[in-house]
Design an enzyme around this catalytic site. Structure first.
Site, PDB file in Angstrom:
ATOM      1  N   ALA A   1      41.157  38.815  48.072  1.00 42.67           N
ATOM      2  CA  ALA A   1      40.093  39.074  49.276  1.00 42.67           C
ATOM      3  C   ALA A   1      40.318  40.615  49.297  1.00 42.67           C
ATOM      4  O   ALA A   1      39.260  41.165  49.631  1.00 42.67           O
ATOM      5  CB  ALA A   1      41.105  38.550  50.456  1.00 42.67           C
TER       6      ALA A   1
ATOM      7  N   VAL B   1      51.282  37.528  50.607  1.00 44.33           N
ATOM      8  CA  VAL B   1      51.050  37.975  49.176  1.00 44.33           C
ATOM      9  C   VAL B   1      51.483  36.730  48.143  1.00 44.33           C
ATOM     10  O   VAL B   1      52.466  36.276  48.154  1.00 44.33           O
ATOM     11  CB  VAL B   1      51.989  39.245  48.874  1.00 44.33           C
ATOM     12  CG1 VAL B   1      51.617  39.963  47.819  1.00 44.33           C
ATOM     13  CG2 VAL B   1      51.321  40.375  50.059  1.00 44.33           C
ATOM     14  N   ALA B   2      50.710  36.577  47.090  1.00 37.85           N
ATOM     15  CA  ALA B   2      51.276  35.892  45.952  1.00 37.85           C
ATOM     16  C   ALA B   2      51.281  34.379  46.384  1.00 37.85           C
ATOM     17  O   ALA B   2      52.582  33.907  46.301  1.00 37.85           O
ATOM     18  CB  ALA B   2      52.435  36.367  45.344  1.00 37.85           C
ATOM     19  N   GLY B   3      50.594  34.100  47.342  1.00 38.70           N
ATOM     20  CA  GLY B   3      50.906  32.822  47.852  1.00 38.70           C
ATOM     21  C   GLY B   3      49.942  31.596  47.704  1.00 38.70           C
ATOM     22  O   GLY B   3      50.254  30.385  48.242  1.00 38.70           O
ATOM     23  N   GLY B   4      49.000  32.026  46.817  1.00 39.04           N
ATOM     24  CA  GLY B   4      47.952  30.838  46.664  1.00 39.04           C
ATOM     25  C   GLY B   4      46.895  30.871  47.721  1.00 39.04           C
ATOM     26  O   GLY B   4      46.031  30.033  47.960  1.00 39.04           O
TER      27      GLY B   4
ATOM     28  N   ASP C   1      38.642  34.239  41.870  1.00 44.60           N
ATOM     29  CA  ASP C   1      38.798  34.054  43.265  1.00 44.60           C
ATOM     30  C   ASP C   1      38.063  35.359  43.993  1.00 44.60           C
ATOM     31  O   ASP C   1      38.107  35.114  45.468  1.00 44.60           O
ATOM     32  CB  ASP C   1      40.251  33.828  43.749  1.00 44.60           C
ATOM     33  CG  ASP C   1      40.706  32.522  43.458  1.00 44.60           C
ATOM     34  OD1 ASP C   1      39.923  31.586  43.217  1.00 44.60           O
ATOM     35  OD2 ASP C   1      41.790  32.457  43.787  1.00 44.60           O
TER      36      ASP C   1
ATOM     37  N   ALA D   1      44.895  33.718  47.988  1.00 43.45           N
ATOM     38  CA  ALA D   1      44.037  34.719  47.433  1.00 43.45           C
ATOM     39  C   ALA D   1      43.808  36.033  48.149  1.00 43.45           C
ATOM     40  O   ALA D   1      42.791  36.825  48.165  1.00 43.45           O
ATOM     41  CB  ALA D   1      42.614  34.111  47.182  1.00 43.45           C
TER      42      ALA D   1
ATOM     43  N   LYS E   1      41.729  32.235  51.994  1.00 48.06           N
ATOM     44  CA  LYS E   1      41.072  30.971  51.810  1.00 48.06           C
ATOM     45  C   LYS E   1      42.200  29.981  51.563  1.00 48.06           C
ATOM     46  O   LYS E   1      43.220  30.238  51.122  1.00 48.06           O
ATOM     47  CB  LYS E   1      40.208  31.250  50.367  1.00 48.06           C
ATOM     48  CG  LYS E   1      40.919  31.602  49.097  1.00 48.06           C
ATOM     49  CD  LYS E   1      41.391  30.358  48.323  1.00 48.06           C
ATOM     50  CE  LYS E   1      42.118  30.851  46.977  1.00 48.06           C
ATOM     51  NZ  LYS E   1      42.918  29.787  46.562  1.00 48.06           N
TER      52      LYS E   1
ATOM     53  N   GLY F   1      45.202  39.096  47.311  1.00 44.49           N
ATOM     54  CA  GLY F   1      44.896  40.175  46.334  1.00 44.49           C
ATOM     55  C   GLY F   1      43.301  40.276  46.134  1.00 44.49           C
ATOM     56  O   GLY F   1      42.709  41.152  45.991  1.00 44.49           O
TER      57      GLY F   1
HETATM   58  O1  C5P Z   1      40.753  34.923  37.157  1.00 36.89           O
HETATM   59  P1  C5P Z   1      42.183  35.125  37.557  1.00 36.89           P
HETATM   60  O2  C5P Z   1      42.736  36.520  37.220  1.00 36.89           O
HETATM   61  O3  C5P Z   1      42.431  35.212  39.157  1.00 36.89           O
HETATM   62  O4  C5P Z   1      43.251  34.291  37.108  1.00 36.89           O
HETATM   63  C1  C5P Z   1      44.400  34.313  36.832  1.00 36.89           C
HETATM   64  C2  C5P Z   1      45.085  33.345  36.093  1.00 36.89           C
HETATM   65  O5  C5P Z   1      44.872  31.976  36.415  1.00 36.89           O
HETATM   66  C3  C5P Z   1      44.268  33.274  34.582  1.00 36.89           C
HETATM   67  O6  C5P Z   1      44.963  34.105  33.736  1.00 36.89           O
HETATM   68  C4  C5P Z   1      44.449  31.829  34.005  1.00 36.89           C
HETATM   69  O7  C5P Z   1      45.784  31.559  33.724  1.00 36.89           O
HETATM   70  C5  C5P Z   1      44.558  31.241  35.306  1.00 36.89           C
HETATM   71  N1  C5P Z   1      43.072  30.725  35.666  1.00 36.89           N
HETATM   72  C6  C5P Z   1      42.555  29.567  34.764  1.00 36.89           C
HETATM   73  N2  C5P Z   1      41.558  28.824  35.184  1.00 36.89           N
HETATM   74  C7  C5P Z   1      40.741  29.441  36.204  1.00 36.89           C
HETATM   75  C8  C5P Z   1      41.201  30.218  37.012  1.00 36.89           C
HETATM   76  C9  C5P Z   1      42.462  30.856  36.831  1.00 36.89           C
HETATM   77  O8  C5P Z   1      43.303  29.057  33.810  1.00 36.89           O
HETATM   78  N3  C5P Z   1      39.591  28.769  36.386  1.00 36.89           N
END
Ligand code: C5P
Length: 312
Positions: free
Chosen positions: A122, A113-116, A154, A118, A14, A120
């Site tokens: 997905a 990976v780890a790129g923004g 995500d 998503a 995404k 992981g």
């Molecule tokens: O939900 P997820 O594990 O993907 O989120 C990773 C990190 O991103 C969270 O620990 C939080 O620091 C940050 N986050 C947030 N607000 C969101 C989604 C993610 O602060 N709505």
């Protein structure tokens, strides 16, 4: 009765067309308006039966590079144990449904990976769909949204794909109309940015963040299929934070703008940068320009929108 021996699910990456971020909540998360858009860059997750453990859930996980070699260095960053979100997805679904057969998960990765993007998340969404089919659990897509949201903010979106507006912490989804075929370029960095660190930097930079608001101009441009107007409306509140943590990304963005990209922005929490191009040919031109930027290790191109996780 036939026994299923393997299920493969294809799942897209995404890009966030708008990421509006509110103030930090008491639970540490942030309320978002997050416009997700699925792009044609796919991981595949294959579930097979494993004989190594007596109870349900995942018993093993392997990963291979399906990008033709470009992401080989990324693969080293994929955890192959129970810390992988796809493994946790299989465990969660086994607990919820009482499935007894342990599974092996194999990931064929083309999403950086780890790129923004998503990747992981997905994979976790794909693991839910694949395990549900493998075990014959009979949950429909709507019933998978709840375990998906518990795994991560995500994870729900790749279950539906297309274009959708996420609210709450991003997991409450409303499908949106996108009638344009959008051509994207993604500039990948060597090394990552930690999502929690980017959100923490956002809190420092914007201690008085307002409640996040949707952007009617973006939604109208998507519905009308006006790529130029989509490009003008793209926004990411996390971009200043990502740039503060990795200033060299500004040069990547500038290289894409100079090549005529309709929009240039950091994807999600970065460090991947995304560029909207006018056509598939223009995307190749933008990609070549962006590859000259000092932080850009690799580019990939992909169109959107595409459907969500699909059993092959
Ligand atoms: O939900 P997820 O594990 O993907 O989120 C990773 C990190 O991103 C969270 O620990 C939080 O620091 C940050 N986050 C947030 N607000 C969101 C989604 C993610 O602060 N709505």
């Amino acid at each position: 009765m036939t026994t299923t021996t393997a299920v493969t699910v294809r799942v897209p990456a995404k890009v966030n067309l708008q990421l509006a971020v509110g103030p930090a909540r008491e639970d540490g998360y942030h309320d978002l308006v997050n416009v997700f858009h699925a792009v044609a860059l796919f991981d595949e997750v294959t579930v097979t039966g494993a004989r190594t453990r007596a109870t349900g859930g995942a018993a093993g996980l392997t990963a291979e590079d399906a990008s033709g070699g470009g992401l080989a260095s990324h693969l080293a960053r994929v955890p192959l144990d129970s810390s992988n979100l796809a493994w946790r997805a299989a465990d969660l679904l086994a607990r919820e449904t009482g499935a007894q057969t342990p599974v092996h998960l194999h990931l064929r990765k083309a999403i950086p990976v780890a790129g923004g993007m998503a990747g992981g998340s997905a994979d976790a969404a794909a693991a839910l769909v694949a395990c549900n089919a493998f075990w014959g659990s009979g949950l429909d897509r709507a019933a998978l949204l709840d375990p998906a949201a518990r795994l991560g903010s995500d994870v729900a979106f790749p279950l539906i794909g297309g274009t959708a507006v996420g609210t709450g912490r991003g997991e409450v989804l409303n499908p949106a109309r996108c009638s344009a075929r959008l051509h994207w370029v993604f500039a990948l960095s060597e090394g990552g940015l930690s999502t929690p660190e980017v959100f923490a930097a956002y809190d420092r930079l914007r201690p008085d963040a307002p409640e996040p608001q949707g952007d009617p101009a973006l939604m109208a441009a998507l519905a009308e299929g006006d790529a130029r107007a989509v490009g003008a409306a793209l926004s990411n509140d996390l971009q200043p934070a990502a740039l503060a943590l990795r200033p060299v990304l500004a040069e990547t963005l500038e290289a894409g703008r100079a090549a005529g990209a309709l929009g240039a922005f950091v994807s999600g929490s970065g460090p991947t940068c995304a560029f909207l191009a006018e056509s598939a040919e223009h995307a190749e031109h933008v990609a070549a320009a962006v590859r000259t930027a000092p932080d850009c290790a690799e580019t990939v191109t992909a169109h959107g929108e595409v459907p969500g996780a699909t059993v092959l």
